[in-house]
Scaffold this active site. Structure first.
Site, short mmCIF file in Angstrom:
data_model
loop_
_atom_site.label_atom_id
_atom_site.label_comp_id
_atom_site.label_asym_id
_atom_site.label_seq_id
_atom_site.Cartn_x
_atom_site.Cartn_y
_atom_site.Cartn_z
CB CYS A 45 101.74 117.53 51.08
SG CYS A 45 102.53 116.06 51.75
CD GLN A 98 100.49 111.88 54.94
OE1 GLN A 98 100.40 112.08 56.13
NE2 GLN A 98 101.56 112.26 54.24
N GLY A 116 103.57 111.42 47.56
CA GLY A 116 104.19 112.25 48.60
C GLY A 116 105.61 111.80 48.92
CG HIS A 173 98.37 113.45 51.04
ND1 HIS A 173 98.88 112.41 50.30
CD2 HIS A 173 99.45 114.10 51.57
CE1 HIS A 173 100.20 112.43 50.37
NE2 HIS A 173 100.57 113.45 51.13
#
Ligand code: A2P
Length: 331
Positions: free
Chosen positions: A130, A157, A161, A237
């Site tokens: 990602c 982040q 995730g 993010h």
């Protein structure tokens, strides 16, 4: 138009659910849909576009029924085991795990950056990490114009995730409960540790960003370093990216290059407090770029702040964009 049979592996997960949202928004020509997860979820019902589907346990026989494309997001070990089985049955797997990304036989694709690599697939196409995806969407147009020499990544982040377990750690941590997924509390904290540590002191997440960027931009000579940090944000993010170019650039021209590039929204009006924010990127498919300013400590450097919905563009949307390109080829 040929309609395709599509499978989703890991449909009950964070990315799996977002596959359904993105599929609902985009008009893919789908004939039959199949939903797979672990034995824990077998029998669960999922409604998609008004029709009820039953989640099936993923087994080695799951692909024995003419499935054209399978979107996998069920972790690395599931992909390692089942993606080759699916591919051997004539299905093309678009895999969101890290299992196949650095395999030289497997294309690693971001549709805005290297769509041509899709043609090289032998049954498995990997979706990048990602953090890498949103970075390369912003970097590719700049590389074309000014030739990137060096990149310094610093990431912020979101917990999404780390899947459902990461999300729960922040939810529970905000109530004062101890973490289960992360090695430390994530509420009111920043953890400079994503994925496992390797021998040279970098985490695997950092190495993924470094190696995947080189593979996607087709340039092994790039000098890249990264520090990846988990922050107490549910979704989206953020990345500080410092880039050094071979060529000199005009800052206004560079901003225009970014504005015209596919998949990018430039949000850069600091005087009015306008810059990309995770809360605004959530639910969107684009990559947001702002705080675009010259790095005055080197000859040809620029600083960027790059934000995206890590579950959408960082995972589900990118995977489905790849599927869309595959479907076009199948017509
Ligand atoms: P399940 O819900 O049945 O455990 P996340 O990372 O967001 O938690 O999502 C992981 C996804 O991967 C879930 O859909 C999960 O299904 C699926 N999954 C995990 N292990 C397996 C497995 N061995 N076979 C198939 N799906 C799996």
């Amino acid at each position: 138009m040929k309609k395709i049979n599509l499978a989703i592996v890991g449909v009950t997960g964070m990315v799996g659910r977002t596959f359904l949202e993105v599929l609902e928004e985009r008009d893919l020509p789908i004939d039959n849909l199949y939903f797979f997860a672990s034995a824990r979820s077998a029998g669960k019902k999922i409604t998609f576009k008004g029709k009820e589907y039953t989640v099936e346990e993923l087994t080695k026989n799951s692909f024995d029924r003419g499935i054209d494309i399978a979107l996998f997001s069920a972790g690395g070990s599931t992909s390692l085991k089942y993606a080759p089985i699916a591919a051997s049955k004539g299905c093309i797997v678009v895999d969101n795990s890290s299992a196949w990304r650095m395999d030289p036989e497997v294309p690693l694709v971001v549709p805005e950056v290297n769509p041509e690599d899709i043609k090289l697939n032998k049954g498995i196409i990997a979706n990048p990490n990602c953090s890498t995806i949103q970075a390369v969407v912003a970097l590719k147009p700049l590389d074309e114009y000014y030739n990137i020499k060096r990149i310094i990544y610093s990431t912020y982040q979101a917990v999404s995730g780390a899947g459902m377990d990461g999300w729960h750690d922040l939810e529970e941590g905000l109530k004062g409960n101890p973490p289960k997924k992360f090695p430390h509390p994530i509420a009111n904290n920043c953890i400079p540790h994503i994925d496992v540590f390797t021998e040279n002191g970098y985490t695997k997440e950092e190495i993924k960003m470094i190696e995947e960027t080189k593979k996607i931009l087709h340039n092994n000579n790039l000098k890249i370093t990264a520090t990846t940090v988990r922050v107490p944000v549910f979704n989206g993010h953020s990345e500080s990216i410092n880039v050094e170019f071979e060529k000199s650039f005009d800052l206004e021209e560079l901003k225009e290059v970014l504005k015209k590039a596919p998949g990018i929204v430039v949000e850069d009006d600091p005087q009015s407090n306008v810059y990309p924010l995770a809360c605004n990127a959530t639910g969107r498919n684009e990559v947001f770029v702002g705080r675009i300013r010259r790095d005055e400590s080197v000859e040809n450097g620029v600083n960027l702040w790059v934000v995206a919905d890590n579950i959408r563009k960082g995972a589900a949307t990118n995977t489905i964009q790849i599927a869309e390109l595959l479907i076009k080829e199948m017509q």
